[in-house]
Design a protein around this motif. Structure first.
Motif, PDB file in Angstrom:
ATOM      1  N   GLN A  91       0.815  -1.221   0.000  1.00 27.57           N
ATOM      2  CA  GLN A  91       0.000   0.000   0.000  1.00 27.57           C
ATOM      3  C   GLN A  91       0.851   1.275   0.000  1.00 27.57           C
ATOM      4  OE1 GLN A  91       0.990  -1.730   2.527  1.00 27.57           O
ATOM      5  NE2 GLN A  91       0.151  -1.098   4.495  1.00 27.57           N
ATOM      6  N   VAL A  92       2.158   1.116  -0.050  1.00 25.54           N
ATOM      7  CA  VAL A  92       3.053   2.277  -0.041  1.00 25.54           C
ATOM      8  C   VAL A  92       3.263   2.779  -1.470  1.00 25.54           C
ATOM      9  CG1 VAL A  92       5.429   2.994   0.391  1.00 25.54           C
ATOM     10  CG2 VAL A  92       4.205   1.652   2.099  1.00 25.54           C
ATOM     11  N   PHE A  93       3.224   4.093  -1.649  1.00 25.41           N
ATOM     12  CA  PHE A  93       3.404   4.674  -2.973  1.00 25.41           C
ATOM     13  C   PHE A  93       4.248   5.941  -2.866  1.00 25.41           C
ATOM     14  CE2 PHE A  93      -0.229   6.882  -1.212  1.00 25.41           C
ATOM     15  CZ  PHE A  93      -0.095   8.182  -1.671  1.00 25.41           C
ATOM     16  N   THR A  94       4.704   6.410  -4.006  1.00 25.94           N
ATOM     17  CA  THR A  94       5.458   7.658  -4.075  1.00 25.94           C
ATOM     18  C   THR A  94       4.556   8.746  -4.622  1.00 25.94           C
ATOM     19  OG1 THR A  94       7.548   6.501  -4.443  1.00 25.94           O
ATOM     20  CG2 THR A  94       7.465   8.816  -5.069  1.00 25.94           C
ATOM     21  N   LEU A  95       4.460   9.844  -3.888  1.00 26.31           N
ATOM     22  CA  LEU A  95       3.672  10.997  -4.323  1.00 26.31           C
ATOM     23  C   LEU A  95       4.620  12.086  -4.794  1.00 26.31           C
ATOM     24  CD1 LEU A  95       0.745  12.283  -4.397  1.00 26.31           C
ATOM     25  CD2 LEU A  95       1.432  13.445  -2.282  1.00 26.31           C
ATOM     26  N   SER A  96       4.405  12.563  -6.008  1.00 26.42           N
ATOM     27  CA  SER A  96       5.250  13.617  -6.589  1.00 26.42           C
ATOM     28  C   SER A  96       4.437  14.891  -6.755  1.00 26.42           C
ATOM     29  CB  SER A  96       5.810  13.174  -7.945  1.00 26.42           C
ATOM     30  OG  SER A  96       6.566  11.990  -7.813  1.00 26.42           O
ATOM     31  N   THR A  97       5.030  15.998  -6.315  1.00 33.57           N
ATOM     32  CA  THR A  97       4.406  17.318  -6.427  1.00 33.57           C
ATOM     33  C   THR A  97       5.452  18.300  -6.925  1.00 33.57           C
ATOM     34  OG1 THR A  97       4.958  17.716  -4.107  1.00 33.57           O
ATOM     35  CG2 THR A  97       2.747  16.878  -4.560  1.00 33.57           C
ATOM     36  N   VAL A  98       5.059  19.561  -7.073  1.00 32.23           N
ATOM     37  CA  VAL A  98       6.017  20.609  -7.441  1.00 32.23           C
ATOM     38  C   VAL A  98       5.906  21.730  -6.419  1.00 32.23           C
ATOM     39  CG1 VAL A  98       6.025  20.080  -9.909  1.00 32.23           C
ATOM     40  CG2 VAL A  98       4.341  21.690  -9.001  1.00 32.23           C
ATOM     41  N   ASP A  99       7.046  22.400  -6.170  1.00 34.53           N
ATOM     42  CA  ASP A  99       7.023  23.498  -5.214  1.00 34.53           C
ATOM     43  C   ASP A  99       6.740  24.814  -5.908  1.00 34.53           C
ATOM     44  OD1 ASP A  99       9.375  24.318  -6.438  1.00 34.53           O
ATOM     45  OD2 ASP A  99      10.682  23.688  -4.790  1.00 34.53           O
ATOM     46  N   ALA A 100       6.839  25.901  -5.169  1.00 34.35           N
ATOM     47  CA  ALA A 100       6.505  27.218  -5.711  1.00 34.35           C
ATOM     48  C   ALA A 100       7.414  27.627  -6.859  1.00 34.35           C
ATOM     49  CB  ALA A 100       6.557  28.268  -4.603  1.00 34.35           C
ATOM     50  N   ASP A 101       8.624  27.064  -6.907  1.00 38.95           N
ATOM     51  CA  ASP A 101       9.555  27.375  -7.981  1.00 38.95           C
ATOM     52  C   ASP A 101       9.451  26.409  -9.146  1.00 38.95           C
ATOM     53  OD1 ASP A 101      10.656  29.538  -6.521  1.00 38.95           O
ATOM     54  OD2 ASP A 101      11.928  28.143  -5.393  1.00 38.95           O
ATOM     55  N   GLY A 102       8.496  25.495  -9.079  1.00 43.55           N
ATOM     56  CA  GLY A 102       8.340  24.526 -10.151  1.00 43.55           C
ATOM     57  C   GLY A 102       9.284  23.348 -10.059  1.00 43.55           C
ATOM     58  N   SER A 129       2.563  20.614   6.085  1.00 40.54           N
ATOM     59  CA  SER A 129       3.801  19.959   5.673  1.00 40.54           C
ATOM     60  C   SER A 129       4.209  20.487   4.302  1.00 40.54           C
ATOM     61  CB  SER A 129       3.598  18.446   5.604  1.00 40.54           C
ATOM     62  OG  SER A 129       2.691  18.120   4.557  1.00 40.54           O
ATOM     63  N   PRO A 130       5.437  20.242   3.855  1.00 39.58           N
ATOM     64  CA  PRO A 130       5.832  20.702   2.523  1.00 39.58           C
ATOM     65  C   PRO A 130       4.885  20.235   1.422  1.00 39.58           C
ATOM     66  CG  PRO A 130       7.774  20.050   3.746  1.00 39.58           C
ATOM     67  CD  PRO A 130       6.594  19.674   4.596  1.00 39.58           C
ATOM     68  N   LYS A 131       4.493  18.972   1.443  1.00 37.81           N
ATOM     69  CA  LYS A 131       3.596  18.490   0.392  1.00 37.81           C
ATOM     70  C   LYS A 131       2.216  19.108   0.510  1.00 37.81           C
ATOM     71  CE  LYS A 131       3.149  14.168   2.978  1.00 37.81           C
ATOM     72  NZ  LYS A 131       4.287  14.510   3.867  1.00 37.81           N
ATOM     73  N   GLY A 132       1.755  19.344   1.759  1.00 37.32           N
ATOM     74  CA  GLY A 132       0.472  19.992   1.937  1.00 37.32           C
ATOM     75  C   GLY A 132       0.463  21.409   1.380  1.00 37.32           C
ATOM     76  N   ARG A 133       1.548  22.139   1.647  1.00 35.82           N
ATOM     77  CA  ARG A 133       1.646  23.501   1.107  1.00 35.82           C
ATOM     78  C   ARG A 133       1.759  23.483  -0.407  1.00 35.82           C
ATOM     79  NH1 ARG A 133       5.157  23.877   5.655  1.00 35.82           N
ATOM     80  NH2 ARG A 133       6.994  23.768   4.295  1.00 35.82           N
ATOM     81  N   LEU A 135       0.540  21.235  -2.438  1.00 30.72           N
ATOM     82  CA  LEU A 135      -0.761  20.897  -3.006  1.00 30.72           C
ATOM     83  C   LEU A 135      -1.743  22.062  -2.903  1.00 30.72           C
ATOM     84  CD1 LEU A 135      -1.152  17.236  -1.699  1.00 30.72           C
ATOM     85  CD2 LEU A 135      -0.802  17.968  -4.066  1.00 30.72           C
ATOM     86  N   ALA A 136      -1.603  22.886  -1.868  1.00 32.64           N
ATOM     87  CA  ALA A 136      -2.466  24.067  -1.748  1.00 32.64           C
ATOM     88  C   ALA A 136      -2.170  25.055  -2.868  1.00 32.64           C
ATOM     89  CB  ALA A 136      -2.264  24.722  -0.387  1.00 32.64           C
ATOM     90  N   ASP A 137      -0.882  25.196  -3.220  1.00 37.10           N
ATOM     91  CA  ASP A 137      -0.499  26.133  -4.274  1.00 37.10           C
ATOM     92  C   ASP A 137      -0.747  25.569  -5.668  1.00 37.10           C
ATOM     93  OD1 ASP A 137       0.338  27.918  -2.359  1.00 37.10           O
ATOM     94  OD2 ASP A 137       2.448  27.290  -2.437  1.00 37.10           O
ATOM     95  N   HIS A 138      -0.553  24.264  -5.804  1.00 34.45           N
ATOM     96  CA  HIS A 138      -0.703  23.635  -7.118  1.00 34.45           C
ATOM     97  C   HIS A 138      -1.361  22.271  -6.912  1.00 34.45           C
ATOM     98  CE1 HIS A 138       0.166  23.063 -11.350  1.00 34.45           C
ATOM     99  NE2 HIS A 138       0.681  21.869 -11.088  1.00 34.45           N
ATOM    100  N   PRO A 139      -2.685  22.202  -6.901  1.00 35.09           N
ATOM    101  CA  PRO A 139      -3.398  20.967  -6.563  1.00 35.09           C
ATOM    102  C   PRO A 139      -3.391  19.917  -7.681  1.00 35.09           C
ATOM    103  CG  PRO A 139      -4.953  22.690  -7.095  1.00 35.09           C
ATOM    104  CD  PRO A 139      -3.603  23.339  -7.117  1.00 35.09           C
ATOM    105  N   ALA A 140      -2.217  19.470  -8.013  1.00 36.39           N
ATOM    106  CA  ALA A 140      -2.042  18.388  -8.984  1.00 36.39           C
ATOM    107  C   ALA A 140      -0.851  17.564  -8.537  1.00 36.39           C
ATOM    108  CB  ALA A 140      -1.824  18.940 -10.393  1.00 36.39           C
ATOM    109  N   ALA A 141      -0.869  16.275  -8.860  1.00 34.61           N
ATOM    110  CA  ALA A 141       0.207  15.410  -8.381  1.00 34.61           C
ATOM    111  C   ALA A 141       0.297  14.170  -9.255  1.00 34.61           C
ATOM    112  CB  ALA A 141      -0.030  15.014  -6.918  1.00 34.61           C
ATOM    113  N   VAL A 160      -5.779  17.126  -7.432  1.00 26.89           N
ATOM    114  CA  VAL A 160      -5.920  16.732  -6.031  1.00 26.89           C
ATOM    115  C   VAL A 160      -6.954  17.615  -5.348  1.00 26.89           C
ATOM    116  CG1 VAL A 160      -4.738  16.471  -3.820  1.00 26.89           C
ATOM    117  CG2 VAL A 160      -3.552  15.888  -5.958  1.00 26.89           C
ATOM    118  N   GLU A 161      -7.816  16.974  -4.573  1.00 29.40           N
ATOM    119  CA  GLU A 161      -8.883  17.680  -3.860  1.00 29.40           C
ATOM    120  C   GLU A 161      -8.789  17.357  -2.377  1.00 29.40           C
ATOM    121  OE1 GLU A 161     -13.507  18.247  -4.851  1.00 29.40           O
ATOM    122  OE2 GLU A 161     -13.002  16.201  -4.276  1.00 29.40           O
TER     123      GLU A 161
END
Length: 264
Positions: A91-102, A129-133, A135-141, A160-161
């Protein structure tokens, strides 16, 4: 795992040993403890992997033509197969996001649920958390799962919702005491002064949970990644991999998908 300076040694060569050389007596070999494994220090990353090709083991097949019309049921079937095959932490997975600088970011999380009908992958984390922030700025993953024993990978991309706080509170209550204590400690990814500082915070969180069993960590959030694209990959020792991509053709939460077989 830093590689040695290139040119010092090559495949099959031995590394010079301290005490060896002209006019020197060989240094005595250390005597390994009884029952211990004798290991030589690796010289480079390629040497570590030499003779260890991936997926050289019996692997399941994947008939893409027989795959269901939607990716959700197929993912649940593959997850169940991984569980029955004894895959560790399936059930473990890797979640990838982007930060404010892309810049891309990735980390390992635990899958909490799957909505097969709407094809949503559910996970939870601290909103601050970093990923929470991110996702708030860019809700896609993007989400990636790999089950080594089966040679199977699933890749998911979408929007992401965040769920309502009541949903997050109910999900928090299903977690183990250790997981709830860790979440109550909070401050994820912030600089830590010392291990003792963390242990003190854990003790405080443990006492809080003992006195208030229904406590919920501030900012605890549940998210759903609604897939726009899902790719299933079945590895093969002869590199005859099978890749099947689902692409959403209708609105989110509707079972409207197209399927495309991809080159390995």
């Amino acid at each position: 795992m830093a590689a040695e300076e290139e040119g010092l040694t090559g495949p099959g060569e031995t590394r010079p040993v301290a005490g060896h050389g002209p006019g020197r007596e060989p240094a005595p070999e250390p005597c390994p403890a009884a029952g211990s494994e004798v290991r030589t220090e690796p010289r480079s990353v390629p040497e570590l992997m030499l003779g260890r090709p991936p997926m050289t083991r019996p692997l399941p097949t994947f008939d893409a033509e027989a795959a269901p019309a939607e990716p959700g049921p197929l993912f649940v079937d593959w997850l169940a197969t991984a569980l029955h095959a004894g895959v560790l932490d399936p059930q473990v997975f890797t979640l990838s996001t982007v930060d404010a600088d892309g810049m891309p970011d990735a980390r390992v999380l635990v899958l909490r649920d799957v909505d097969p009908a709407g094809t949503g992958w559910v996970f939870s984390t601290a909103a601050d958390s970093p990923k929470g922030r991110q996702l708030a700025d860019h809700p896609a993953a993007a989400l990636t799962v790999y089950w080594p024993q089966l040679g199977r990978q699933v890749r998911v991309r979408g929007t992401v919702e965040r769920a309502a706080d009541q949903v997050a509170g109910a999900e928090f209550a299903t977690r183990s005491p250790a997981a709830r204590i860790g979440a109550l400690v909070g401050r994820q990814s912030e600089p830590l002064g010392s291990p003792a500082e963390y242990e003190e915070a854990v003790a405080v969180a443990r006492r809080r949970l003992e006195t208030t069993p229904d406590a919920v960590a501030a900012g605890h959030a549940v998210y759903t990644l609604w897939a726009h694209e899902v790719e299933f990959w079945q590895g093969d020792a002869e590199r005859h991999h099978v890749r099947l991509r689902y692409t959403r053709t209708g609105p989110v939460r509707t079972p409207e998908w197209s399927r495309t077989l991809l080159w390995p």
